[in-house]
Structure formats: C-alpha cells, structure tokens
Design a protein around this motif. Structure first.
Motif, PDB file in Angstrom:
ATOM      1  N   ASP A 134      -1.047   9.152 -16.782  1.00  0.00           N
ATOM      2  CA  ASP A 134      -1.105   8.963 -15.332  1.00  0.00           C
ATOM      3  C   ASP A 134       0.248   9.267 -14.701  1.00  0.00           C
ATOM      4  O   ASP A 134       1.292   9.185 -15.356  1.00  0.00           O
ATOM      5  N   GLU A 135       0.201   9.616 -13.399  1.00  0.00           N
ATOM      6  CA  GLU A 135       1.421   9.882 -12.660  1.00  0.00           C
ATOM      7  C   GLU A 135       1.418   9.110 -11.351  1.00  0.00           C
ATOM      8  O   GLU A 135       0.362   8.910 -10.735  1.00  0.00           O
ATOM      9  N   VAL A 136       2.595   8.657 -10.939  1.00  0.00           N
ATOM     10  CA  VAL A 136       2.770   8.057  -9.623  1.00  0.00           C
ATOM     11  C   VAL A 136       3.991   8.703  -8.992  1.00  0.00           C
ATOM     12  O   VAL A 136       4.852   9.249  -9.683  1.00  0.00           O
ATOM     13  N   ARG A 137       4.056   8.620  -7.669  1.00  0.00           N
ATOM     14  CA  ARG A 137       5.172   9.229  -6.951  1.00  0.00           C
ATOM     15  C   ARG A 137       5.969   8.140  -6.235  1.00  0.00           C
ATOM     16  O   ARG A 137       5.435   7.095  -5.867  1.00  0.00           O
ATOM     17  N   ALA A 138       7.242   8.430  -6.021  1.00  0.00           N
ATOM     18  CA  ALA A 138       8.114   7.457  -5.367  1.00  0.00           C
ATOM     19  C   ALA A 138       9.223   8.161  -4.610  1.00  0.00           C
ATOM     20  O   ALA A 138       9.705   9.219  -5.040  1.00  0.00           O
ATOM     21  N   VAL A 179      10.535  11.044 -15.994  1.00  0.00           N
ATOM     22  CA  VAL A 179      10.720  11.094 -14.545  1.00  0.00           C
ATOM     23  C   VAL A 179      11.208  12.479 -14.175  1.00  0.00           C
ATOM     24  O   VAL A 179      12.170  12.990 -14.758  1.00  0.00           O
ATOM     25  N   THR A 180      10.538  13.094 -13.217  1.00  0.00           N
ATOM     26  CA  THR A 180      10.940  14.410 -12.706  1.00  0.00           C
ATOM     27  C   THR A 180      11.015  14.325 -11.175  1.00  0.00           C
ATOM     28  O   THR A 180      10.755  13.288 -10.586  1.00  0.00           O
ATOM     29  N   GLY A 181      11.366  15.452 -10.571  1.00  0.00           N
ATOM     30  CA  GLY A 181      11.446  15.496  -9.121  1.00  0.00           C
ATOM     31  C   GLY A 181      12.827  15.143  -8.616  1.00  0.00           C
ATOM     32  O   GLY A 181      13.819  15.235  -9.348  1.00  0.00           O
ATOM     33  N   ALA A 182      12.878  14.720  -7.357  1.00  0.00           N
ATOM     34  CA  ALA A 182      14.152  14.410  -6.709  1.00  0.00           C
ATOM     35  C   ALA A 182      13.933  13.343  -5.660  1.00  0.00           C
ATOM     36  O   ALA A 182      12.793  12.951  -5.377  1.00  0.00           O
ATOM     37  N   ALA A 183      15.028  12.851  -5.091  1.00  0.00           N
ATOM     38  CA  ALA A 183      14.950  11.801  -4.085  1.00  0.00           C
ATOM     39  C   ALA A 183      13.971  12.196  -2.988  1.00  0.00           C
ATOM     40  O   ALA A 183      14.016  13.312  -2.460  1.00  0.00           O
ATOM     41  N   GLY A 184      13.091  11.285  -2.655  1.00  0.00           N
ATOM     42  CA  GLY A 184      12.052  11.556  -1.675  1.00  0.00           C
ATOM     43  C   GLY A 184      10.734  11.883  -2.313  1.00  0.00           C
ATOM     44  O   GLY A 184       9.679  11.626  -1.732  1.00  0.00           O
ATOM     45  N   ASP A 185      10.775  12.437  -3.526  1.00  0.00           N
ATOM     46  CA  ASP A 185       9.531  12.783  -4.214  1.00  0.00           C
ATOM     47  C   ASP A 185       9.749  12.823  -5.726  1.00  0.00           C
ATOM     48  O   ASP A 185       9.705  13.881  -6.350  1.00  0.00           O
ATOM     49  N   PHE A 186      10.003  11.662  -6.293  1.00  0.00           N
ATOM     50  CA  PHE A 186      10.069  11.550  -7.745  1.00  0.00           C
ATOM     51  C   PHE A 186       8.652  11.454  -8.306  1.00  0.00           C
ATOM     52  O   PHE A 186       7.760  10.862  -7.685  1.00  0.00           O
ATOM     53  N   MET A 229       0.848  -1.200   0.000  1.00  0.00           N
ATOM     54  CA  MET A 229       0.000   0.000   0.000  1.00  0.00           C
ATOM     55  C   MET A 229       0.880   1.245   0.000  1.00  0.00           C
ATOM     56  O   MET A 229       1.988   1.243   0.513  1.00  0.00           O
ATOM     57  N   THR A 230       0.335   2.315  -0.559  1.00  0.00           N
ATOM     58  CA  THR A 230       1.062   3.586  -0.583  1.00  0.00           C
ATOM     59  C   THR A 230       0.457   4.553   0.414  1.00  0.00           C
ATOM     60  O   THR A 230      -0.646   4.358   0.916  1.00  0.00           O
ATOM     61  N   ASP A 231       1.191   5.618   0.712  1.00  0.00           N
ATOM     62  CA  ASP A 231       0.629   6.700   1.512  1.00  0.00           C
ATOM     63  C   ASP A 231       0.560   7.938   0.649  1.00  0.00           C
ATOM     64  O   ASP A 231       0.707   7.872  -0.569  1.00  0.00           O
ATOM     65  N   GLU A 232       0.341   9.097   1.295  1.00  0.00           N
ATOM     66  CA  GLU A 232       0.189  10.325   0.510  1.00  0.00           C
ATOM     67  C   GLU A 232       1.456  10.695  -0.241  1.00  0.00           C
ATOM     68  O   GLU A 232       1.414  11.482  -1.189  1.00  0.00           O
ATOM     69  N   ASN A 233       2.587  10.108   0.128  1.00  0.00           N
ATOM     70  CA  ASN A 233       3.849  10.391  -0.559  1.00  0.00           C
ATOM     71  C   ASN A 233       4.140   9.401  -1.679  1.00  0.00           C
ATOM     72  O   ASN A 233       5.212   9.426  -2.271  1.00  0.00           O
ATOM     73  N   GLY A 234       3.200   8.507  -1.964  1.00  0.00           N
ATOM     74  CA  GLY A 234       3.406   7.544  -3.024  1.00  0.00           C
ATOM     75  C   GLY A 234       4.088   6.284  -2.520  1.00  0.00           C
ATOM     76  O   GLY A 234       3.984   5.915  -1.355  1.00  0.00           O
ATOM     77  N   TYR A 235       4.799   5.628  -3.410  1.00  0.00           N
ATOM     78  CA  TYR A 235       5.464   4.371  -3.096  1.00  0.00           C
ATOM     79  C   TYR A 235       6.853   4.620  -2.512  1.00  0.00           C
ATOM     80  O   TYR A 235       7.499   5.628  -2.810  1.00  0.00           O
ATOM     81  N   ASP A 236       7.300   3.674  -1.713  1.00  0.00           N
ATOM     82  CA  ASP A 236       8.698   3.729  -1.292  1.00  0.00           C
ATOM     83  C   ASP A 236       9.597   3.649  -2.522  1.00  0.00           C
ATOM     84  O   ASP A 236      10.551   4.422  -2.663  1.00  0.00           O
ATOM     85  N   ILE A 251       6.710  10.048 -11.589  1.00  0.00           N
ATOM     86  CA  ILE A 251       6.862   9.186 -12.754  1.00  0.00           C
ATOM     87  C   ILE A 251       5.612   9.341 -13.611  1.00  0.00           C
ATOM     88  O   ILE A 251       4.506   8.964 -13.188  1.00  0.00           O
ATOM     89  N   ARG A 252       5.757   9.903 -14.793  1.00  0.00           N
ATOM     90  CA  ARG A 252       4.618  10.108 -15.692  1.00  0.00           C
ATOM     91  C   ARG A 252       4.619   9.018 -16.750  1.00  0.00           C
ATOM     92  O   ARG A 252       5.610   8.813 -17.444  1.00  0.00           O
ATOM     93  N   LEU A 253       3.489   8.337 -16.848  1.00  0.00           N
ATOM     94  CA  LEU A 253       3.356   7.273 -17.826  1.00  0.00           C
ATOM     95  C   LEU A 253       2.898   7.834 -19.172  1.00  0.00           C
ATOM     96  O   LEU A 253       2.381   8.959 -19.248  1.00  0.00           O
ATOM     97  N   GLU A 254       3.080   7.061 -20.223  1.00  0.00           N
ATOM     98  CA  GLU A 254       2.696   7.510 -21.553  1.00  0.00           C
ATOM     99  C   GLU A 254       1.195   7.708 -21.678  1.00  0.00           C
ATOM    100  O   GLU A 254       0.734   8.454 -22.553  1.00  0.00           O
ATOM    101  N   ASP A 255       0.404   7.053 -20.809  1.00  0.00           N
ATOM    102  CA  ASP A 255      -1.045   7.250 -20.845  1.00  0.00           C
ATOM    103  C   ASP A 255      -1.491   8.485 -20.070  1.00  0.00           C
ATOM    104  O   ASP A 255      -2.684   8.779 -19.975  1.00  0.00           O
TER     105      ASP A 255
END
Length: 326
Positions: free
Chosen positions: A100-104, A85-92, A1-8, A94-98
């Motif tokens: 959608d975005e996820v954070r890591a 992929v944008t952002g930095a360590a702790g909050d990357f 499961m993820t939290d508000e900060n996305g995936y580990d 990741i934008r998919l070609e469709d």
C-alpha cells in the motif's frame, strides 16, 4: 481526514517521539497518520521511568493511552512497516511493506533505533529486564542486587562508578576490555569497593526467568542478579536511504557508540520536509526526552505548513462574521 493530496503529516513510528508529535499535530487540526511497526525499543522493559506523571507505566500501556489520545483529536493510527519513502516536500509517497501507498506533505520520522549488543548467550533474552544499560532508567529496579558490568571498552569503568550508587555489590567483568583498564582505573575501582574479574564472559546463567550468574570461559560462574552492558544504538532509517538520508556514526571519547540521523536544532533533516525525532536522531535519548523532541518537531512542522499556506479545511473557508454596533 485527508484530501486528494494525502495527509498533512505522516508519522513513521509509534513510540514516544512519534506519538507525542502526532498528538501535537492532531491538536493543531492537521490530518495525521501514524504508521507503527510495533517494534518499540523499550518494549521488553517493565516500566517507563523518570516520566513525570507516568512513572512505572508499562511501555505498551503508555502507547495504548497515547494512541487513544491521538484518535480522540482525529488522528489516525495504522499498523504496518514502511519499506520506502520517495517524492519530495509537498508530495511524499510512503510505500508500506504490504504494498500500500500513502501520500504526505511532510514526514516526521520517529523509527527509533536497534540496540547492537555484545554476542554473549543469554544477553539479548534478558535485555531490558535484568540486562540493562542506564542506571537512571533501571537502577532502582536492580538496587541492592549483585550487579555485573560487562566491559567491552574502558567506558565500563564509568558505568561501574555510577551503578555503585545503587548497590554495594558491583563487579566489573574485564571481558574484552581487559587491556584498556589502566592502573589508575583499577585503583579507582578498588577504592570504591568494585571488584574486577579477569577473563572473557562466555554466557549468562538464567534460571526461572532471571539472571543468576555470569559464566566465564573455563567454566567459573560468578553469582549475579543483574548485568550492565553498553549497547550501540543503530538508527532505523533504511526507508529514507533512497532520498539520501543515511545515519552517521556517533563518537564519544574517540569511540563509535552508535549511529543517528543528523538533524538541526528543530529536528529537520537534510531533506526538506522531513523531520526526525527520538532515538533515530539521538540513540541515547530517554523516553521523556524523545517525547519532548517529538513535540518540538511537530510544532516546527506545523509552522512550516502554515508558512506554505496549508491550513485545515475549517480555516480555509471561515464563516463570515459581522460585528454589530448595537
């Protein structure tokens, strides 16, 4: 499961490195998402070889088993391709070609490589089946067949020397490397029973879903049962170019043999928070070596998260334990 900060950790790529890393991280109770574009480099091959316990397993079956193991530990798998992929360590991000975005918090890049093959008709169609490059991966499968070595550089002599172990009928087609074959090399090949055919290869002859011969410019056809080429693995890393991560040329013997992302011994790239494993960082790594690199990188990613104080929800709020002296 993820939290508000996305995936580990988001693992980009579902081949041997990515799935092995994801399994390690899932077992470490990390929230993990694997984004898999389904473009594994070895997909055309009939089986994975020199992988202890999985010898001969079809690549698709190996990956199906791996995905199930990851999901069994709570990891997630998503089909799709990453655009950026944008952002930095702790909050990357990741934008998919469709779209959608996820954070890591961290990223394991295991996107593999694309093989740059000589422009010979029929070559790519048979790639990974009876057009091969590695004797240890495919030599047994083409043993005792007439094997042709397509020379695009003087390095083809080394391939001919190796494949002679698997067949007594080996032919080196001088192709575009004729001028690079010296008298000493030609004498060595002759001593090993390897014949050399001059002329540029025009196409491969294919009948009933198999190579039957090598056609030279001018029309001469030499019967063959397999063809060996030396591809240039080109790292798939366009999605991280915006972060300044660019593949570098890899040289061997003064020749460029492909590209790869530069990583340190732990697999970490020059961008903090991003590790790379498998063929994106080593275009000549075998399946089992790529899997091992994924495990190593995952362990270091988990260590990095732990050092930053990022733990699983269970570890953040442990139940009080009271020892009894009774």
């Amino acid at each position: 499961m993820t939290d508000e900060n996305g995936y580990d950790v988001v693992v980009i790529g579902g081949g041997p490195a990515g799935l092995s890393g994801a399994l390690t991280l899932s077992r470490a109770r990390r929230s993990v998402l694997v984004i898999d574009a389904g473009a594994q480099r070895n997909a055309p091959a009939g089986g994975v070889h020199n992988y202890l316990g999985r010898e001969g397993t079809a690549p698709g079956e190996l990956y199906r088993i791996g995905r199930g193991e990851i999901e069994g530990y709570g990891g997630e798998i998503r089909a799709g391709a990453v655009a950026e992929v944008t952002g930095a360590a702790g909050d990357f991000i990741i934008r998919l070609e469709d779209g959608d975005e996820v954070r890591a918090r961290r990223i394991l890049l295991a996107t593999g490589a694309v093989d740059d093959l000589p422009d010979v008709p029929g070559l790519r169609e048979r790639w990974g089946r009876d057009v091969i490059h590695c004797p240890y991966c495919h030599g047994w499968e083409v043993r005792d067949r007439p094997i042709g070595i397509l020379a695009t550089s003087a390095g083809a002599v080394h391939q001919a020397q190796l494949f002679r172990q698997w067949s007594a009928d080996v032919t080196l087609f001088a192709h575009t490397a004729a001028a690079e074959l010296g008298d000493e090399q030609l004498a060595d090949l002759a001593a090993r029973g390897v014949r050399v055919v001059e002329g540029t290869v025009a196409a491969l002859r294919i009948e009933e879903d198999a190579i039957t011969g090598v056609e030279l410019e001018g029309g001469l056809v030499v019967p063959m049962g397999a063809v060996v080429v030396q591809p240039k693995p080109i790292a798939r890393a366009g999605m991280v170019a915006g972060l300044g991560l660019e593949p570098v040329e890899v040289e061997r013997g003064g020749m460029v043999i492909g590209t790869a992302l530069s990583v340190d011994p732990t697999g970490e790239t020059a961008v903090p928070g991003i590790w790379a494993a498998g063929n994106v960082a080593d275009g000549y790594a075998t399946v089992i070596k790529s899997a091992a690199a994924g495990v190593d990188a995952a362990a270091l990613i988990n260590f990095d998260l732990a050092a930053a104080g990022v733990y699983s929800p269970v570890a953040e709020a442990p139940e009080a334990v009271t020892a009894s002296a009774s």
